[in-house]
Motif scaffolding. Structure first.
Motif, PDB file in Angstrom:
ATOM      1  N   THR A 182       0.832  -1.213   0.000  1.00 14.29           N
ATOM      2  CA  THR A 182       0.000   0.000   0.000  1.00 14.29           C
ATOM      3  C   THR A 182       0.861   1.255   0.000  1.00 14.29           C
ATOM      4  OG1 THR A 182      -0.134  -0.017   2.412  1.00 14.29           O
ATOM      5  CG2 THR A 182      -1.927  -1.113   1.199  1.00 14.29           C
ATOM      6  N   MET A 183       2.174   1.092   0.189  1.00 13.29           N
ATOM      7  CA  MET A 183       3.063   2.267   0.224  1.00 13.29           C
ATOM      8  C   MET A 183       4.211   2.080  -0.756  1.00 13.29           C
ATOM      9  SD  MET A 183       4.931   1.530   3.895  1.00 13.29           S
ATOM     10  CE  MET A 183       5.774  -0.053   4.188  1.00 13.29           C
ATOM     11  N   ASP A 184       4.707   3.197  -1.256  1.00  6.11           N
ATOM     12  CA  ASP A 184       5.915   3.233  -2.068  1.00  6.11           C
ATOM     13  C   ASP A 184       7.076   3.421  -1.100  1.00  6.11           C
ATOM     14  OD1 ASP A 184       8.132   4.034  -3.556  1.00  6.11           O
ATOM     15  OD2 ASP A 184       6.925   5.090  -5.051  1.00  6.11           O
ATOM     16  N   GLU A 185       7.816   2.350  -0.828  1.00  7.48           N
ATOM     17  CA  GLU A 185       8.858   2.402   0.193  1.00  7.48           C
ATOM     18  C   GLU A 185       9.958   3.407  -0.142  1.00  7.48           C
ATOM     19  OE1 GLU A 185      10.330  -1.501   1.027  1.00  7.48           O
ATOM     20  OE2 GLU A 185       8.475  -2.144   2.005  1.00  7.48           O
ATOM     21  N   GLN A 186      10.308   3.520  -1.408  1.00  2.78           N
ATOM     22  CA  GLN A 186      11.348   4.472  -1.792  1.00  2.78           C
ATOM     23  C   GLN A 186      10.873   5.900  -1.532  1.00  2.78           C
ATOM     24  OE1 GLN A 186      14.467   3.846  -2.600  1.00  2.78           O
ATOM     25  NE2 GLN A 186      14.932   6.028  -2.812  1.00  2.78           N
ATOM     26  N   ALA A 187       9.613   6.170  -1.875  1.00  4.92           N
ATOM     27  CA  ALA A 187       9.062   7.506  -1.637  1.00  4.92           C
ATOM     28  C   ALA A 187       8.996   7.805  -0.144  1.00  4.92           C
ATOM     29  CB  ALA A 187       7.678   7.622  -2.264  1.00  4.92           C
ATOM     30  N   LEU A 188       8.653   6.806   0.659  1.00  6.58           N
ATOM     31  CA  LEU A 188       8.617   6.983   2.110  1.00  6.58           C
ATOM     32  C   LEU A 188      10.017   7.275   2.640  1.00  6.58           C
ATOM     33  CD1 LEU A 188       7.280   6.900   4.891  1.00  6.58           C
ATOM     34  CD2 LEU A 188       7.533   4.406   4.861  1.00  6.58           C
ATOM     35  N   TYR A 189      10.985   6.506   2.185  1.00  6.41           N
ATOM     36  CA  TYR A 189      12.378   6.715   2.610  1.00  6.41           C
ATOM     37  C   TYR A 189      12.826   8.138   2.305  1.00  6.41           C
ATOM     38  CZ  TYR A 189      17.476   6.380   2.578  1.00  6.41           C
ATOM     39  OH  TYR A 189      18.817   6.610   2.804  1.00  6.41           O
ATOM     40  N   GLU A 190      12.534   8.590   1.102  1.00  5.03           N
ATOM     41  CA  GLU A 190      12.962   9.931   0.694  1.00  5.03           C
ATOM     42  C   GLU A 190      12.251  11.014   1.510  1.00  5.03           C
ATOM     43  OE1 GLU A 190      12.288   9.967  -3.497  1.00  5.03           O
ATOM     44  OE2 GLU A 190      13.926   8.555  -3.914  1.00  5.03           O
ATOM     45  N   ALA A 191      10.963  10.801   1.806  1.00  3.18           N
ATOM     46  CA  ALA A 191      10.212  11.772   2.605  1.00  3.18           C
ATOM     47  C   ALA A 191      10.764  11.861   4.025  1.00  3.18           C
ATOM     48  CB  ALA A 191       8.735  11.402   2.628  1.00  3.18           C
ATOM     49  N   LEU A 192      11.122  10.721   4.595  1.00  2.00           N
ATOM     50  CA  LEU A 192      11.686  10.692   5.943  1.00  2.00           C
ATOM     51  C   LEU A 192      13.088  11.290   5.964  1.00  2.00           C
ATOM     52  CD1 LEU A 192      10.484   7.116   6.866  1.00  2.00           C
ATOM     53  CD2 LEU A 192       9.847   9.178   8.129  1.00  2.00           C
ATOM     54  N   LYS A 193      13.877  10.942   4.982  1.00  4.69           N
ATOM     55  CA  LYS A 193      15.265  11.423   4.900  1.00  4.69           C
ATOM     56  C   LYS A 193      15.309  12.939   4.731  1.00  4.69           C
ATOM     57  CE  LYS A 193      19.733  10.191   4.177  1.00  4.69           C
ATOM     58  NZ  LYS A 193      20.543   9.376   5.090  1.00  4.69           N
ATOM     59  N   ALA A 194      14.362  13.456   3.938  1.00  6.11           N
ATOM     60  CA  ALA A 194      14.330  14.893   3.666  1.00  6.11           C
ATOM     61  C   ALA A 194      13.614  15.693   4.743  1.00  6.11           C
ATOM     62  CB  ALA A 194      13.664  15.133   2.312  1.00  6.11           C
ATOM     63  N   GLY A 195      13.003  14.997   5.710  1.00  2.00           N
ATOM     64  CA  GLY A 195      12.266  15.687   6.764  1.00  2.00           C
ATOM     65  C   GLY A 195      10.916  16.203   6.311  1.00  2.00           C
ATOM     66  N   GLU A 196      10.391  15.612   5.211  1.00  2.24           N
ATOM     67  CA  GLU A 196       9.051  16.023   4.749  1.00  2.24           C
ATOM     68  C   GLU A 196       7.973  15.530   5.694  1.00  2.24           C
ATOM     69  OE1 GLU A 196       8.640  14.609   0.779  1.00  2.24           O
ATOM     70  OE2 GLU A 196      10.139  15.985  -0.038  1.00  2.24           O
ATOM     71  N   ILE A 197       8.187  14.382   6.334  1.00  5.26           N
ATOM     72  CA  ILE A 197       7.347  13.921   7.438  1.00  5.26           C
ATOM     73  C   ILE A 197       8.269  13.570   8.597  1.00  5.26           C
ATOM     74  CG2 ILE A 197       5.507  13.102   5.927  1.00  5.26           C
ATOM     75  CD1 ILE A 197       6.446  10.250   6.467  1.00  5.26           C
ATOM     76  N   LYS A 198       7.696  13.484   9.785  1.00  2.53           N
ATOM     77  CA  LYS A 198       8.537  13.371  10.976  1.00  2.53           C
ATOM     78  C   LYS A 198       9.066  11.967  11.231  1.00  2.53           C
ATOM     79  CE  LYS A 198       8.820  14.866  15.768  1.00  2.53           C
ATOM     80  NZ  LYS A 198       8.140  15.595  16.868  1.00  2.53           N
ATOM     81  N   ALA A 199       8.188  10.949  11.090  1.00  2.00           N
ATOM     82  CA  ALA A 199       8.589   9.587  11.463  1.00  2.00           C
ATOM     83  C   ALA A 199       7.626   8.580  10.857  1.00  2.00           C
ATOM     84  CB  ALA A 199       8.621   9.454  12.993  1.00  2.00           C
ATOM     85  N   ALA A 200       7.994   7.309  10.977  1.00  3.04           N
ATOM     86  CA  ALA A 200       7.126   6.234  10.483  1.00  3.04           C
ATOM     87  C   ALA A 200       7.259   5.014  11.372  1.00  3.04           C
ATOM     88  CB  ALA A 200       7.470   5.872   9.041  1.00  3.04           C
ATOM     89  N   GLY A 201       6.140   4.312  11.560  1.00  5.36           N
ATOM     90  CA  GLY A 201       6.117   3.033  12.266  1.00  5.36           C
ATOM     91  C   GLY A 201       5.532   1.994  11.331  1.00  5.36           C
ATOM     92  N   LEU A 202       6.281   0.938  11.058  1.00 10.69           N
ATOM     93  CA  LEU A 202       5.891  -0.022  10.026  1.00 10.69           C
ATOM     94  C   LEU A 202       5.887  -1.450  10.559  1.00 10.69           C
ATOM     95  CD1 LEU A 202       8.238   1.414   7.249  1.00 10.69           C
ATOM     96  CD2 LEU A 202       5.845   2.042   7.669  1.00 10.69           C
TER      97      LEU A 202
END
Length: 321
Positions: A242-262
């Motif tokens: 349900t998620m694009d893992e690469q896009a999530l990684y980039e969003a987290l790395k860039a600080g676009e979102i704060k955190a993730a729990g998977l």
């Protein structure tokens, strides 16, 4: 009545099978922590009437072509994206899942994952283990509040509603997005139905609990993460695709979102070299949403009850649509 042959794709306790020994001949893959090899699965299903499988087992066209006598597939999960349901229907094979029995347990884990991510619990534990706690400071491992924040639940099924009940106990504002409105849930939980886009822009915690379908495949993509608050925390306890893992990684790395729990990933199991594990602001779990002893036993029991009821002529208890 002639005993039917059932193949079980992972070792389960014999005491759970005992009540059904007079009705069925059971054979199983004798390893608990390793999936049945594909070639073994294809060989073993050739003469069986039923399969009890896990979500990691791909029951597809190839399996159905081999299993000429197959009548029922009992999947030990709520989701059944590991099964080619259309191929099953074409052969009049019934597919069942395990709803209800894991709802509260999975909701517990989902909310625990949300809390652990928000309050940096795993990071704090590692901080002490690495002997880095030298003093106290005002913002040492300071995380995000949960109480009275806004939670956005994508997928308001049984588990979504159970998570919403927990959120209500924390005084959270509850938004949800679902393929259909849940009026009873709105009244009971004071939840508000919103568009997917509005949920993304307003929620402090975005929680994915939707089934994996063609519509929800990578619904959380680059554009979705860009719409979230910079302070937002993303939680996924549904299916990894349900998620694009690469896009999530980039969003987290860039600080676009704060955190993730998977609790789920696109390909499972993941290895220690997975890019998301490089990040301190990610909590990763090995798909243990329903993993309490009691719930896993109840899931197995429901699979066996489905097999037993069907072959007694009463129909399966929990067939999928």
């Amino acid at each position: 009545m002639e005993k039917q042959h059932i193949y079980i794709t992972r070792k389960i306790p014999n005491e759970l099978l005992q009540p059904y020994q007079e009705q069925f001949h059971f054979s199983m893959w004798e390893k608990e922590s390793e999936p049945v090899p594909r070639e073994v699965l294809l060989e073993k299903v050739e003469h069986v009437a039923g399969i009890l499988c896990l979500l990691t087992d791909q029951i597809d066209e190839e399996v159905f072509n081999k299993a000429k006598h197959l009548q029922l597939v009992a999947n030990m999960a709520v989701g059944y994206d590991n099964i080619d349901v259309e191929a099953a229907k074409a052969r009049q094979v019934v597919v069942t899942n395990t709803p209800d029995v894991l709802t509260e347990t999975t909701a517990d884990l989902t909310f625990a994952l949300l809390m652990a991510t928000a309050r940096r619990i795993v990071e704090a534990n590692e901080f002490i283990k690495k002997d880095e706690w030298k003093d106290w400071s005002p913002f040492l491992l300071a995380g995000s509040d949960i109480h009275h924040q806004t939670i956005g639940i994508v997928g308001m099924g049984r588990i979504g509603e159970a998570v919403a009940r927990r959120a209500k106990g924390f005084g959270m504002n509850i938004l949800y997005y679902n393929r259909s409105r849940k009026m009873e849930a709105e009244q009971e939980l004071d939840a508000t139905y919103v568009s997917f886009e509005k949920l993304l822009t307003e929620a402090d915690f975005v929680v994915c609990l939707t089934p994996l379908t063609s519509d929800t495949h990578q619904i959380f993509n680059k554009q979705a993460f860009e719409k979230m608050k910079q302070s937002a925390i993303f939680i996924n306890a549904s299916r990894g695709m349900t998620m694009d893992e690469q896009a999530l990684y980039e969003a987290l790395k860039a600080g676009e979102i704060k955190a993730a729990g998977l609790d789920v990933f696109a390909t499972e199991p993941i290895r220690a070299s997975h890019p998301l594990l490089e990040l301190d602001n990610v909590v990763c779990l090995p798909h243990i949403g329903s993993a309490s002893v009691a719930t896993r036993e109840n899931m197995i029991k429901l699979c066996l009850e489905n097999l037993s009821s069907y072959f007694k002529g009463h129909g399966a208890k929990t067939p999928v649509e």
